[in-house]
Design an enzyme around this catalytic site. Structure first.
Site: not given
Ligand code: PLP
Length: 379
Positions: A46, A98
């Protein structure tokens, strides 16, 4: 050494003990302490793992930062960065970030007293007006997704500096191949490595890169304390994906440009959202801070019925929420990637039932276009 060469020559291209041309996967939790008194680099995975470290150092180099941190997902990376802040701190966030980021900023971190204002970061006056005495950061994506709105990174950096606030950029859609926010003055770059960095729909991971040593120290503390680290196998998959980042991004972009140009000629399509199109608002600003337009585009159909038809009949792309993988993916953001947003917030942004998002994969662009033509009713 030019940038793309660093994808293959970055200090981790060869294992110094065996000469192996691939970073070993240290699938391990604990490390023996050779001496009871001497400190070692690794004691527990970790806190640090050699495979994860190879990814972290590689990404730091590619983004032009000093330190990288790899996490179990993009959201783990984002939430860990948000742990930099405390009760009573205020953050200015882009209004069309997002959906998962919007969710933690509205439903999780406010529980701990973090204040958030959502603003249109493409409007510098609105950004400027949103600062409060307790504002600690501006958090944004450019281009935003799904509407590909472009924020002036240099100008936001200048505003934030004047208020001693950090600039945090989610660079997932661009990748460091096309855009390097740290070089434009941003403080923290975040990636969902699940998308283009890994690129093959086979891993969920996240990365953070910073260039300031103090910030790196704080993030290192949070990474170990909060514990949302990337596993060795997942780290290796991202490292493996990175080796082909340049060729994939070039092809994703060429395909997206062909598809966007074709969509723009269709009477069923009201608007195409792709920064690579010279007619797209923000095209010039985008190319003043990035070298390419990536492989993601959206388009608004004239009616919701046509959008549903395309979504149902497009046979080549998979219907999936993700983006940035080798295979094409189509989605309806209002019901999929942005379902976590309130309907009112979505409506204000223009994310409705007529809007489709297409992550252009590495298929022959002619096949993607023929498939879309068929889905629109030409077949
Ligand atoms: C998919 C995505 C995330 C989140 O990532 P995960 O790996 O699904 O947790 C954050 N920001 C953007 C722009 C994304 O496309």
């Amino acid at each position: 050494m030019r940038w793309a060469t660093k994808l293959l020559h970055n200090g981790h291209e060869m294992d110094l003990t065996t000469g192996a041309l691939s970073v070993p996967i240290y699938q391990v939790s604990s490390f023996h302490q050779f001496s009871p008194s001497r400190e070692q680099e690794y004691d527990y995975s970790r806190s640090g793992n050699p495979t994860r470290k190879a990814l972290e150092e590689t990404m730091a180099g590619l983004e032009g930062g000093s330190h990288g941190f790899a996490f179990a997902s993009g959201m783990a990376a984002i939430s860990s960065v948000l742990c930099l802040f405390s009760q009573g701190d205020h953050i200015i966030a882009g209004e069309d970030i997002y959906g998962g980021t919007y969710r933690v900023l509205t439903r999780l971190f406010p529980r701990f007293g973090l204040e958030v204002s959502f603003v249109d970061t493409t409007d510098l006056e609105k950004v400027s007006g949103a600062f409060r005495p307790n504002t600690r950061a501006v958090y944004l994506e450019t281009p935003s997704n799904p509407l590909m709105r472009i924020t002036d990174l240099r100008a936001v950096v200048e505003l934030a500096r004047a208020h001693e606030a950090l600039v945090i950029v989610d660079n997932t859609v661009m990748t460091p191949y096309f855009q390097r926010p740290l070089e434009l003055g941003a403080d923290i770059v975040i990636h969902s490595a699940t998308k283009y960095l890994a690129g093959h729909s086979d891993v969920v991971a996240g990365v953070v890169v910073v260039r300031d040593n103090g910030l790196a120290k704080e993030l290192g503390f949070i990474q170990n304390a909060f514990g949302a680290v990337a596993g060795p196998w997942d780290s290796w998959l991202v490292l493996r994906g990175l080796k082909t980042l340049k060729v994939r991004m070039e092809q994703h972009q060429a395909g997206a440009m062909a598809v966007a140009s074709w969509l723009a000629t269709r009477p069923e399509v009201e608007e195409v959202y792709y920064p690579g199109l010279p007619s797209f608002p923000g095209h010039q600003l985008h190319f003043s801070q990035a070298s390419g337009a990536s492989g993601l585009l959206s388009f608004r159909l004239v009616t919701a019925e046509i959008a549903e038809r395309v979504l149902a009949r497009a046979a080549l792309p998979f219907r999936a929420v993700s983006l940035g993988s080798v295979e094409s993916l189509i989605s309806i953001p209002a019901r999929m990637s942005h379902a976590a947003m309130s309907e009112e917030h979505r409506r204000r942004l223009g994310i409705d039932g007529r809007l489709l998002r297409y992550s252009v994969g590495l298929e022959d662009p002619e096949d993607i276009i023929a498939d879309l033509a068929n889905a629109l009713g030409d077949g």
